[in-house]
Write an enzyme that holds these catalytic residues in place. Structure first.
Site, PDB file in Angstrom:
ATOM      1  CB  SER A   1      -0.861   0.006   1.265  1.00 42.19           C
ATOM      2  OG  SER A   1      -1.422   1.277   1.464  1.00 42.19           O
TER       3      SER A   1
ATOM      4  CE1 TYR B   1      -4.371  -2.216   5.071  1.00 43.58           C
ATOM      5  CE2 TYR B   1      -3.503  -0.004   4.697  1.00 43.58           C
ATOM      6  CZ  TYR B   1      -4.024  -1.187   4.209  1.00 43.58           C
ATOM      7  OH  TYR B   1      -4.198  -1.347   2.853  1.00 43.58           O
TER       8      TYR B   1
HETATM    9  N1  LIG Z   1      -8.791  -0.298  -1.019  1.00 39.22           N
HETATM   10  C1  LIG Z   1      -7.709   0.447  -0.837  1.00 39.22           C
HETATM   11  O1  LIG Z   1      -7.789   1.697  -0.760  1.00 39.22           O
HETATM   12  C2  LIG Z   1      -6.349  -0.208  -0.754  1.00 39.22           C
HETATM   13  C3  LIG Z   1      -5.207   0.602  -0.874  1.00 39.22           C
HETATM   14  C4  LIG Z   1      -3.951   0.010  -0.807  1.00 39.22           C
HETATM   15  C5  LIG Z   1      -3.829  -1.359  -0.612  1.00 39.22           C
HETATM   16  N2  LIG Z   1      -4.957  -2.119  -0.494  1.00 39.22           N
HETATM   17  C6  LIG Z   1      -4.771  -3.552  -0.276  1.00 39.22           C
HETATM   18  O2  LIG Z   1      -5.471  -4.283  -1.256  1.00 39.22           O
HETATM   19  C7  LIG Z   1      -5.718  -5.606  -0.756  1.00 39.22           C
HETATM   20  C8  LIG Z   1      -7.142  -6.001  -1.126  1.00 39.22           C
HETATM   21  O3  LIG Z   1      -8.052  -5.166  -0.430  1.00 39.22           O
HETATM   22  P1  LIG Z   1      -9.327  -4.521  -1.154  1.00 39.22           P
HETATM   23  O4  LIG Z   1      -9.190  -3.054  -1.068  1.00 39.22           O
HETATM   24  O5  LIG Z   1      -9.551  -5.164  -2.451  1.00 39.22           O
HETATM   25  O6  LIG Z   1     -10.483  -4.888  -0.100  1.00 39.22           O
HETATM   26  P2  LIG Z   1     -11.534  -6.088  -0.045  1.00 39.22           P
HETATM   27  O7  LIG Z   1     -12.519  -5.982  -1.133  1.00 39.22           O
HETATM   28  O8  LIG Z   1     -12.010  -6.091   1.352  1.00 39.22           O
HETATM   29  O9  LIG Z   1     -10.653  -7.386  -0.333  1.00 39.22           O
HETATM   30  C9  LIG Z   1      -9.923  -8.043   0.657  1.00 39.22           C
HETATM   31  C10 LIG Z   1      -9.686  -9.443   0.161  1.00 39.22           C
HETATM   32  O10 LIG Z   1      -8.815 -10.106   1.098  1.00 39.22           O
HETATM   33  C11 LIG Z   1      -9.419 -11.326   1.457  1.00 39.22           C
HETATM   34  N3  LIG Z   1      -9.056 -11.706   2.818  1.00 39.22           N
HETATM   35  C12 LIG Z   1      -9.105 -10.967   3.948  1.00 39.22           C
HETATM   36  N4  LIG Z   1      -8.733 -11.707   5.006  1.00 39.22           N
HETATM   37  C13 LIG Z   1      -8.434 -12.941   4.513  1.00 39.22           C
HETATM   38  C14 LIG Z   1      -8.010 -14.148   5.109  1.00 39.22           C
HETATM   39  N5  LIG Z   1      -7.796 -14.250   6.440  1.00 39.22           N
HETATM   40  N6  LIG Z   1      -7.803 -15.226   4.319  1.00 39.22           N
HETATM   41  C15 LIG Z   1      -8.021 -15.152   2.976  1.00 39.22           C
HETATM   42  N7  LIG Z   1      -8.427 -14.029   2.356  1.00 39.22           N
HETATM   43  C16 LIG Z   1      -8.642 -12.939   3.129  1.00 39.22           C
HETATM   44  C17 LIG Z   1     -10.918 -11.100   1.331  1.00 39.22           C
HETATM   45  O11 LIG Z   1     -11.572 -12.344   1.143  1.00 39.22           O
HETATM   46  P3  LIG Z   1     -12.509 -13.071   2.238  1.00 39.22           P
HETATM   47  O12 LIG Z   1     -13.146 -12.017   3.072  1.00 39.22           O
HETATM   48  O13 LIG Z   1     -13.452 -13.855   1.368  1.00 39.22           O
HETATM   49  O14 LIG Z   1     -11.585 -13.948   3.027  1.00 39.22           O
HETATM   50  C18 LIG Z   1     -10.975 -10.264   0.079  1.00 39.22           C
HETATM   51  O15 LIG Z   1     -10.963 -11.086  -1.053  1.00 39.22           O
HETATM   52  C19 LIG Z   1      -5.449  -5.550   0.742  1.00 39.22           C
HETATM   53  O16 LIG Z   1      -4.197  -6.141   1.036  1.00 39.22           O
HETATM   54  C20 LIG Z   1      -5.388  -4.059   1.025  1.00 39.22           C
HETATM   55  O17 LIG Z   1      -4.587  -3.757   2.131  1.00 39.22           O
HETATM   56  C21 LIG Z   1      -6.210  -1.588  -0.562  1.00 39.22           C
END
Ligand SMILES: NC(=O)c1ccc[n+]([C@@H]2O[C@H](COP(=O)([O-])OP(=O)(O)OC[C@H]3O[C@@H](n4cnc5c(N)ncnc54)[C@H](OP(=O)(O)O)[C@@H]3O)[C@@H](O)[C@H]2O)c1
Length: 296
Positions: free
Chosen positions: A172, A185
């Site tokens: 991130s 985080y």
């Molecule tokens: N959105 C932003 O602004 C942003 C910015 C920078 C980085 N990111 C990073 O992008 C990544 C994806 O996040 P997102 O924004 O796409 O949010 P999201 O829609 O909430 O996706 C999170 C994903 O991680 C999975 N996950 C969470 N805990 C897990 C576990 N214990 N085991 C297996 N899978 C797990 C969830 O699947 P299940 O719930 O089905 O397990 C879901 O598929 C994260 O690492 C986040 O830190 C996001």
């Protein structure tokens, strides 16, 4: 929206060549820029991971992805296959070593190898440091940092045995900027950035590259309050982008980030390893300087 403006954090400047990879056409089983490649995605049931699994499949890759929400995982799998792609969902929890091993080894059995791994699963907690319980800390660290370690621990031996591979970790922009209420985080995102740098040195000579992508604010469930209707969220999102994304002035879509992951994964960038690439609309490139009112 209060939480969101505080959360609107992250930041950086995208390497110019990275967006050059064209968006793949849908339904490209056996054809496309990633035809024949076996890809693994952790956290593919929603958000960035789902968009990336779809994009790789549309570009011809065979995609194994995991997550805990089985119904969602099956929906994504069905929808990718209906569009002509090749994808398989595995129920897995990245906090659990046995579960991660079942995912990685099961995916290799299904598709024969792992060429590209996008280790993306993550969770966020928004609270001041002293309000975070040790249990919450453990959960975020075990998901975002230990989960990446566990996935790499099982993927890398397969890559070494095959003579190479590419691990891309979803960090991130929070790895390079600090923000209030996100200390837990951000700590995990810096941790995986460090993991990437050192692992790149450990495995480069054996053909395994390791890189990190640093997304900025991206429109997923992670940042959208569950109780907001679409119209309110669209307005809040526009304001979030205007206030916090100094360069492009808009929040990213999951597809924006997925395209950058595919660009990073392309053979054109085969000399890249140990890198941390911000894809954040210019957040980290510079924060606006707000001047106080001065007497005239
Ligand atoms: N959105 C932003 O602004 C942003 C910015 C920078 C980085 N990111 C990073 O992008 C990544 C994806 O996040 P997102 O924004 O796409 O949010 P999201 O829609 O909430 O996706 C999170 C994903 O991680 C999975 N996950 C969470 N805990 C897990 C576990 N214990 N085991 C297996 N899978 C797990 C969830 O699947 P299940 O719930 O089905 O397990 C879901 O598929 C994260 O690492 C986040 O830190 C996001």
């Amino acid at each position: 929206m209060g939480d969101h403006s505080r959360r609107a954090v992250l930041g950086g400047a995208l390497g110019a060549g990275l967006v050059a990879v064209a968006a793949p056409a849908a339904g490209a089983r056996g054809r496309g820029a990633f035809a024949g490649k076996a890809v693994q995605v952790t956290g593919g049931t929603s958000g960035i991971g789902e968009a990336t699994a779809r994009a790789f499949a549309a570009a011809g890759a065979r995609v194994a992805f995991c997550g805990r929400r089985t119904a969602l995982g099956r929906d994504v799998e069905r929808s990718i296959r209906a569009a002509g792609g090749d994808a398989t969902y595995f129920e897995a929890d990245v906090r659990d070593p046995a579960s991660v091993q079942r995912f990685v080894d099961g995916a290799v059995r299904r598709y024969g190898r792992v060429d590209i791994a996008f280790n993306n699963a993550g969770v966020q907690i928004t609270a001041r440091l002293h309000e975070v319980t040790p249990e919450q800390w453990d959960d975020v660290v075990n998901t975002n940092a230990r989960g990446v370690f566990l996935a790499m621990r099982h993927q890398i031996p397969h890559m070494l045995a095959a003579g190479g591979g590419h691990v891309i970790v979803n960090s991130s922009v929070g790895a390079v900027v600090g923000r209030p209420n996100l200390s837990t985080y951000q700590a995990t995102k810096q941790a995986v950035r460090a993991l990437v740098q050192s692992a790149a040195l450990e495995y480069g000579a054996e053909g395994v590259r390791v890189n990190a992508i640093l997304p900025g604010i991206t429109d997923t469930a992670m940042i959208r309050p569950a109780n907001l209707d679409d119209a309110t969220w669209e307005r809040a999102k526009a304001a979030l982008g205007q206030l916090n994304v100094d360069g492009l002035k808009r929040v990213a879509t999951p597809t924006d980030i997925a395209r950058a992951v595919l660009a990073l994964a392309s053979d054109e960038l085969g000399y890249l390893t140990g890198a941390a690439i911000p894809v954040d609309g210019g957040i980290a490139a510079g924060r606006r300087m707000l001047l106080p009112e001065l007497p005239s």
